[in-house]
Design an enzyme around this catalytic site. Sequence first.
Site, mmCIF file in Angstrom:
data_model
loop_
_atom_site.group_PDB
_atom_site.id
_atom_site.type_symbol
_atom_site.label_atom_id
_atom_site.label_comp_id
_atom_site.label_asym_id
_atom_site.label_seq_id
_atom_site.Cartn_x
_atom_site.Cartn_y
_atom_site.Cartn_z
ATOM 1 N N HIS A 1 0.855 -1.195 0.000
ATOM 2 C CA HIS A 1 0.000 0.000 0.000
ATOM 3 C C HIS A 1 0.886 1.238 0.000
ATOM 4 O O HIS A 1 1.670 1.442 0.925
ATOM 5 C CB HIS A 1 -0.900 0.025 1.240
ATOM 6 C CG HIS A 1 -2.072 -0.914 1.134
ATOM 7 N ND1 HIS A 1 -3.128 -0.889 2.007
ATOM 8 C CD2 HIS A 1 -2.358 -1.890 0.233
ATOM 9 C CE1 HIS A 1 -4.010 -1.817 1.648
ATOM 10 N NE2 HIS A 1 -3.562 -2.446 0.589
ATOM 11 N N TYR B 1 -9.134 5.740 6.870
ATOM 12 C CA TYR B 1 -9.303 6.159 8.265
ATOM 13 C C TYR B 1 -10.320 7.290 8.245
ATOM 14 O O TYR B 1 -10.037 8.361 7.698
ATOM 15 C CB TYR B 1 -7.982 6.661 8.853
ATOM 16 C CG TYR B 1 -6.978 5.561 9.147
ATOM 17 C CD1 TYR B 1 -6.165 5.043 8.140
ATOM 18 C CD2 TYR B 1 -6.840 5.049 10.438
ATOM 19 C CE1 TYR B 1 -5.245 4.033 8.417
ATOM 20 C CE2 TYR B 1 -5.919 4.040 10.721
ATOM 21 C CZ TYR B 1 -5.133 3.539 9.708
ATOM 22 O OH TYR B 1 -4.221 2.542 9.983
ATOM 23 N N PRO C 1 -4.789 0.700 18.612
ATOM 24 C CA PRO C 1 -4.532 0.145 17.271
ATOM 25 C C PRO C 1 -4.526 1.156 16.118
ATOM 26 O O PRO C 1 -4.133 0.800 15.012
ATOM 27 C CB PRO C 1 -5.664 -0.872 17.090
ATOM 28 C CG PRO C 1 -6.742 -0.419 18.005
ATOM 29 C CD PRO C 1 -6.087 0.265 19.156
ATOM 30 N N LYS D 1 0.688 0.199 15.023
ATOM 31 C CA LYS D 1 2.092 0.180 15.442
ATOM 32 C C LYS D 1 2.468 -1.027 16.308
ATOM 33 O O LYS D 1 3.658 -1.325 16.462
ATOM 34 C CB LYS D 1 2.411 1.463 16.247
ATOM 35 C CG LYS D 1 2.568 2.683 15.389
ATOM 36 C CD LYS D 1 3.940 2.708 14.749
ATOM 37 C CE LYS D 1 4.031 3.570 13.540
ATOM 38 N NZ LYS D 1 3.809 2.874 12.260
ATOM 39 N N TYR E 1 3.755 6.660 10.070
ATOM 40 C CA TYR E 1 3.004 5.480 9.644
ATOM 41 C C TYR E 1 3.923 4.423 9.040
ATOM 42 O O TYR E 1 3.757 3.229 9.280
ATOM 43 C CB TYR E 1 1.936 5.891 8.623
ATOM 44 C CG TYR E 1 0.804 4.896 8.493
ATOM 45 C CD1 TYR E 1 -0.381 5.071 9.207
ATOM 46 C CD2 TYR E 1 0.913 3.782 7.671
ATOM 47 C CE1 TYR E 1 -1.419 4.158 9.101
ATOM 48 C CE2 TYR E 1 -0.104 2.860 7.557
ATOM 49 C CZ TYR E 1 -1.285 3.058 8.277
ATOM 50 O OH TYR E 1 -2.310 2.152 8.179
HETATM 51 C C1 PHB Z 1 -6.116 -4.077 10.216
HETATM 52 O O1 PHB Z 1 -6.088 -4.297 8.986
HETATM 53 O O2 PHB Z 1 -6.542 -4.916 11.008
HETATM 54 C C2 PHB Z 1 -5.657 -2.766 10.737
HETATM 55 C C3 PHB Z 1 -5.039 -1.883 9.873
HETATM 56 C C4 PHB Z 1 -4.621 -0.645 10.344
HETATM 57 C C5 PHB Z 1 -4.825 -0.297 11.669
HETATM 58 C C6 PHB Z 1 -5.419 -1.195 12.539
HETATM 59 C C7 PHB Z 1 -5.833 -2.428 12.080
HETATM 60 O O3 PHB Z 1 -4.443 0.932 12.091
#
Ligand code: PHB
Length: 398
Positions: free
Chosen positions: A83, A209, A301, A305, A393
């Site tokens: 990504h 997000y 989450p 990280k 990130y």
């Molecule tokens: C996930 O794909 O489970 C996932 C991805 C990004 C995050 C948290 C969980 O910030």
Amino acid sequence: MTSPASTTRTQVAIVGGGPAGLLLSHLLHRVGIDSVVVDHRSVDEIETTHRAGILEPDSVRLLTDTGVYAAGQERVLTEGDRHGGIYLRFGGESHHLDFEDLVGASVWLYPQTEVFVDLHRARVRDGGDLRYGISQTAVSDVETAPRVAYVDADGAQHEVLADMVVGADGSRSVCRDLVVGNERFFREYPFAWFGILCEAPKSSSELIYARSDRGFALISQRTESVQRMYFQCDPQEDPGAWSDDRIWSELQHRLAGADGYRLQEGPVIEKSVLPFRSFVQTPMQHGRLVLAGDAAHTVPPTGAKGLNLALQDVKVLAEVIEQVMVEGDDAALAGYTDRALARVWKAQHFSYWMTTMLHRGDGSSEFDERRQLGELASLVSSRAGATYLAEGYTGWPQ
Ligand code: PHB
């Protein structure tokens, strides 16, 4: 006390056979240091517990460049999805942050369960001593000659005697309590995440997000036909009270906007409420005991990280253990906490910042809402702002 059914001598006893414990065991094996891994969970239980799915480039390199895979069989690259950025969605509009353009780096969508499968396979291939499904783990004598006692599935008592013991035993660590004189730092949040797996086509090629007046939502993926999504909820929320229709209606509301964006719906095949907190314990070492990953620190989450931090701890720790075992340099052990925590606190801040920027706080006022939108707008309209997020990130250099 009856004598144990078996006594095993090893250099490093590792409590916790998740990705951190297994990667450590693998890296030590590469430099000729033997270890025994114990875990109260079964392999199947770990393989089916869903966790986050984003790997920083450094984490990917730790898998591809250390002999986890046979040459040409790097599953993280063939099965994972690269990504090049993420979408931030607010005010009903999506804004793309292009990490490749901003910082010349990408992340990989590759679920933690797959990282576990790969590391487990590598340890089994290389003859690793792995003991899953045990109980009553008791760690003692960490200041002198560490001993790990446990009971196997048939009820027999065993012991492992080691030169060092590593607590890679996750957020409910028993090892961390053995660090005498520890200090603990926490932050609780008034919300949690409701996580689902669903059978549906992808709703987006990269993660979204989303901040909405009803709270945060995250759109992630797993495969072409299974998707992972989350939405902010009350920590006491009962997953049983959420029908598929209710879940989809909530998610659609949080993603709605003037652009008419709609998520692709399908049957929900798993749902659970994920706890949310920030935690750090220092020091991460006491005598011949060291901690790695969630045992010493937990992040919320948002920003994914947790696994990345655990893998970076292990990278540092493998070097430190080699210095101790091969070069007899005990001072290296005392330096571990500072080396690991330098990154941990950056990640604590990043995860806290992503969380508070995108979630709805308890009793948030009209001022809070508008300030939050102002923060997001200033981020996406400034190359400096967007670069700051991209750097965090994709992970900071060591
Ligand atoms: C996930 O794909 O489970 C996932 C991805 C990004 C995050 C948290 C969980 O910030």
